[in-house]
Motif scaffolding. Sequence first.
Motif, PDB file in Angstrom:
ATOM      1  N   PHE A   1      10.704   9.470  -5.372  1.00 18.76           N
ATOM      2  CA  PHE A   1      11.245   8.148  -5.039  1.00 18.76           C
ATOM      3  C   PHE A   1      10.321   7.437  -4.053  1.00 18.76           C
ATOM      4  CE2 PHE A   1      13.914   5.428  -2.295  1.00 18.76           C
ATOM      5  CZ  PHE A   1      14.392   4.538  -3.255  1.00 18.76           C
ATOM      6  N   ASN A   2       9.960   6.204  -4.394  1.00 16.53           N
ATOM      7  CA  ASN A   2       8.979   5.459  -3.600  1.00 16.53           C
ATOM      8  C   ASN A   2       9.477   4.044  -3.295  1.00 16.53           C
ATOM      9  OD1 ASN A   2       6.536   5.078  -2.264  1.00 16.53           O
ATOM     10  ND2 ASN A   2       5.478   4.362  -4.106  1.00 16.53           N
ATOM     11  N   GLY A   3      10.790   3.897  -3.281  1.00 14.12           N
ATOM     12  CA  GLY A   3      11.363   2.590  -3.026  1.00 14.12           C
ATOM     13  C   GLY A   3      12.198   2.105  -4.196  1.00 14.12           C
ATOM     14  N   PHE A   4      13.150   1.222  -3.907  1.00 15.48           N
ATOM     15  CA  PHE A   4      14.092   0.763  -4.925  1.00 15.48           C
ATOM     16  C   PHE A   4      13.413  -0.012  -6.053  1.00 15.48           C
ATOM     17  CE2 PHE A   4      13.485  -3.059  -2.561  1.00 15.48           C
ATOM     18  CZ  PHE A   4      13.847  -4.116  -3.376  1.00 15.48           C
ATOM     19  N   ASP A   5      12.227  -0.548  -5.801  1.00 13.18           N
ATOM     20  CA  ASP A   5      11.548  -1.396  -6.780  1.00 13.18           C
ATOM     21  C   ASP A   5      10.325  -0.740  -7.404  1.00 13.18           C
ATOM     22  OD1 ASP A   5      10.160  -1.371  -4.420  1.00 13.18           O
ATOM     23  OD2 ASP A   5       9.763  -3.522  -4.366  1.00 13.18           O
ATOM     24  N   LYS A   6      10.179   0.568  -7.205  1.00 16.57           N
ATOM     25  CA  LYS A   6       9.037   1.295  -7.767  1.00 16.57           C
ATOM     26  C   LYS A   6       9.518   2.295  -8.827  1.00 16.57           C
ATOM     27  CE  LYS A   6       5.720  -0.156  -4.865  1.00 16.57           C
ATOM     28  NZ  LYS A   6       6.528  -0.937  -3.920  1.00 16.57           N
ATOM     29  N   ASP A   7       8.827   2.313  -9.969  1.00 14.24           N
ATOM     30  CA  ASP A   7       9.152   3.264 -11.023  1.00 14.24           C
ATOM     31  C   ASP A   7       8.841   4.673 -10.514  1.00 14.24           C
ATOM     32  OD1 ASP A   7       8.953   5.046 -13.246  1.00 14.24           O
ATOM     33  OD2 ASP A   7       8.724   3.325 -14.580  1.00 14.24           O
ATOM     34  N   PRO A   8       9.832   5.563 -10.402  1.00 16.05           N
ATOM     35  CA  PRO A   8       9.580   6.878  -9.799  1.00 16.05           C
ATOM     36  C   PRO A   8       8.719   7.793 -10.659  1.00 16.05           C
ATOM     37  CG  PRO A   8      11.792   6.794 -10.705  1.00 16.05           C
ATOM     38  CD  PRO A   8      11.240   5.404 -10.825  1.00 16.05           C
ATOM     39  N   ALA A   9       8.610   7.486 -11.947  1.00 19.63           N
ATOM     40  CA  ALA A   9       7.769   8.304 -12.817  1.00 19.63           C
ATOM     41  C   ALA A   9       6.319   7.827 -12.810  1.00 19.63           C
ATOM     42  CB  ALA A   9       8.317   8.280 -14.244  1.00 19.63           C
ATOM     43  N   LYS A  10       6.121   6.502 -12.731  1.00 22.27           N
ATOM     44  CA  LYS A  10       4.762   5.946 -12.819  1.00 22.27           C
ATOM     45  C   LYS A  10       4.197   5.537 -11.460  1.00 22.27           C
ATOM     46  CE  LYS A  10       5.556   4.111 -17.490  1.00 22.27           C
ATOM     47  NZ  LYS A  10       6.948   4.587 -17.614  1.00 22.27           N
ATOM     48  N   GLU A  11       5.062   5.208 -10.517  1.00 19.95           N
ATOM     49  CA  GLU A  11       4.600   4.718  -9.208  1.00 19.95           C
ATOM     50  C   GLU A  11       5.145   5.571  -8.067  1.00 19.95           C
ATOM     51  OE1 GLU A  11       4.678   0.061  -9.297  1.00 19.95           O
ATOM     52  OE2 GLU A  11       6.447   0.789 -10.391  1.00 19.95           O
ATOM     53  N   GLY A  12       5.606   6.759  -8.391  1.00 17.35           N
ATOM     54  CA  GLY A  12       6.244   7.600  -7.386  1.00 17.35           C
ATOM     55  C   GLY A  12       5.247   8.267  -6.450  1.00 17.35           C
ATOM     56  N   VAL A  13       5.765   8.775  -5.342  1.00 17.32           N
ATOM     57  CA  VAL A  13       4.938   9.545  -4.411  1.00 17.32           C
ATOM     58  C   VAL A  13       4.729  10.948  -4.969  1.00 17.32           C
ATOM     59  CG1 VAL A  13       5.740   8.227  -2.421  1.00 17.32           C
ATOM     60  CG2 VAL A  13       6.957  10.311  -3.081  1.00 17.32           C
TER      61      VAL A  13
END
Length: 807
Positions: A271-283
């Motif tokens: 999880f990298n924020g409510f507006d970030k795709d967790p699969a493509k933009e995740g930490v």
Amino acid sequence: MIRVLKLLLPVVLLGPGMAFSQQDMVLWYDRPATYFEETLVLGNGKHGASVFGGIPSEKIYLNDATLWSGEPVDPDMNPDAHKHIPEIREALKAEDYRRAEQLNKKIQGKFSQSYAPLGTMYIDFGHQGDADNYRRELDINQAVSRVRYDLNGIRYTREYFVSHPDKVMVVRLSGSEKGALSFDVKFQSLLKYESTGSTGVLKVNGYAPYHITPNYWPDENPVRFDKERGTRFSAYFKVMNKGGTVKVTDSTIQVKNADEAIVFVSMATSFNGFDKDPAKEGVDHKAIAQKQLAAASAKSYRALKQEHLRDYQSFFKRVTLNLEGGETPGLPTDERLKRYTSGAEDKALETLYFQYGRYLLISSSRTRGVPANLQGIWNPHIRPPWSSNYTMNINAEENYWLAESANLTEMHDPFLSFIGNLARTGKVTAKTFYEVDKGWAACHNSDIWAMSNPVGDFGKGEPVWACWNMGGTWAVTHLWDHYLYTGDRIFLKEYAYPLMKGAAEFCLKWLVEDEQGYLVTSPSTSPENVYITPDGFKGATLYGATSDLAMIRECFVQVIKASEELGSDMEFRDSLKTAINRIYPYKTGKKGNLQEWYHDWEDAEPQHRHQSHLFGLYPGQQINPEKTPELADACRKTLEIRGDETTGWSKGWRINLWARLWDGNRAYKLFRELLTYVAPDGARKTNYGGGGGTYPNLLDAHPPFQIDGNFGGAAGVIEMLMQSDEEEIRLLPALPDAWPSGSIKGICARGGFELSVTWKNGTLAEIEVMSRFGNECSLRYKGKRIQFKTEKGHSYFLDARLVLKRS
């Protein structure tokens, strides 16, 4: 089989005038948990653990606050919804409530996503035979859980905590003889995962569903996985041993004949924020889990525990409550709860319950932008009750009623920071669902993705629960309250005020004129309640629901005050002042009650669990027995009609409402009823019509488990002993007869004051006021009042007559 020596469980009797100490802060049991509602919960504000304390095998549910189903929401999911608003308003204007009800269904979108269980950790001991002297406990003064028992001549001991500084769970296992420890560590999950053994670490990596349909909604395929979508998670396990051997496979950690072992559990998500795709933009969850594990396992157990205690106790020890008199029975906590339910006195249990609420907030709310949800952070279900989401029509807000007054302002931050996320999606919601091009709106349900739209599956839901849109209006009142307690002008100017103004802008444009020229909301509902029109129609859609207008008043007043405080936005401020004077006023019904509906209609369910139209009494500041006695009387009548039998969270709210009416005995009656024993059942039963109370582990029973009752009940204790607004602090405003003598220390009041209050034989004895910001202090006790200037950081001591003794 477990055998308990009853000789180890004496009854401790405290004589009159003897106070309970902070050392009484232990929940304990003489057998392992069978159900989740018996487990002992631990958390560091992000990672949660629910400990069963089994003997042949230990079972621990694991959670991470950021592990949810779903992905960033598209708030523009129903772009034509707003086109139906005019025809709904026309139907309402024509008093055609049936048509308005059906049309209101067109103002709906998708459901929220669900809080997901990370998995279950097992520690298999393979112990056989009967155990003696079993004890399972949770020390909330330390946030440490322990299990001990004797088996085959060996005393086994376990100690568990979840560290915020080191971001790991730690379990220390020991036996009274060398080589006594042999066990396997295993893991299972309802999510998709793979496990591998690598360099002494059992590594579990997996992913959550990209969609979960709420547990109350029919769906042939409710849990949907896609390996390319959804939040990723890692759970890494490591054992540090003294003596014996450790072997790691791809599915277990096997320990043989150790003298002592420390099990480390490190969890992380993408999880990298409510507006970030967790699969493509995740930490990088794998790297985070590995780093946490490596750093923690390099430290000694003593160092880990000391740092954990230093961190946790810096919050927990700020407040103490002592209720004098009575007896403390030396019984397991569940037996004490049953005894209390039958009518016995147990002031130490009442104190424990209050502090347990503070413990739960510290343990579940320390992740920025991710508030405590309906279950805090503890959930074992893939489709949890009500999605374990953020229910914005009371429950999410109730979670934070005690944050400021109970001296836990830092724990308020996850909710306060979440509001900023909600406003981002809420700006689109305001426009596409309600045709309002200024400000922002949020509705009944939300989730980690800050979903703000009305739910209902695009027209399939009933407006009674799907179509309420005052979630943002209510939420922003927490921002102003935080400022009143903390005096943080930077927070107010740069963060809070723009959000407060945005909520007010939406409301200002959402209000319309009724036939009398008053401003009302249209369409409107009163959360989850149903009216009956004179011709017998039962519905939820109307105009001018009292709860809407109460929340809008509170929002407008606060934005005006914030604008004045900042010296800005005079023109907008004046527009709000004009609007407030035109809002449809409170009305008293023919039964003497505060009307919930625009008209004096009957309720389909007079004892309904919601009492949203009393918002102005609590948590709002519009109604009180001194300034608005007629409205206070109408609130009292409403509560009498509603009755006392209701769900757990609703009892929590009613405690506070009765306290605001300065009726301590009625508030205390409901407080006692909130501590009614409810048998655990694994969330198999939902009771909307009453039956709320407390499970064996002191978690709130709706039923099923909802944590808001714990928080609401704890807030109610303070509200009975101290109330504050922007003008004054009231001392012992609703002191119940059942608490004739006692003290509470470290609680906070609006204006930046920290108070310690002592009372004897039902009368104020002394008070200490510490001023955080140097504001003028105004104290009220019964008919007495004192105002005095203060200096920042100074303490002031007053006697029972409110006479300053020294500073």
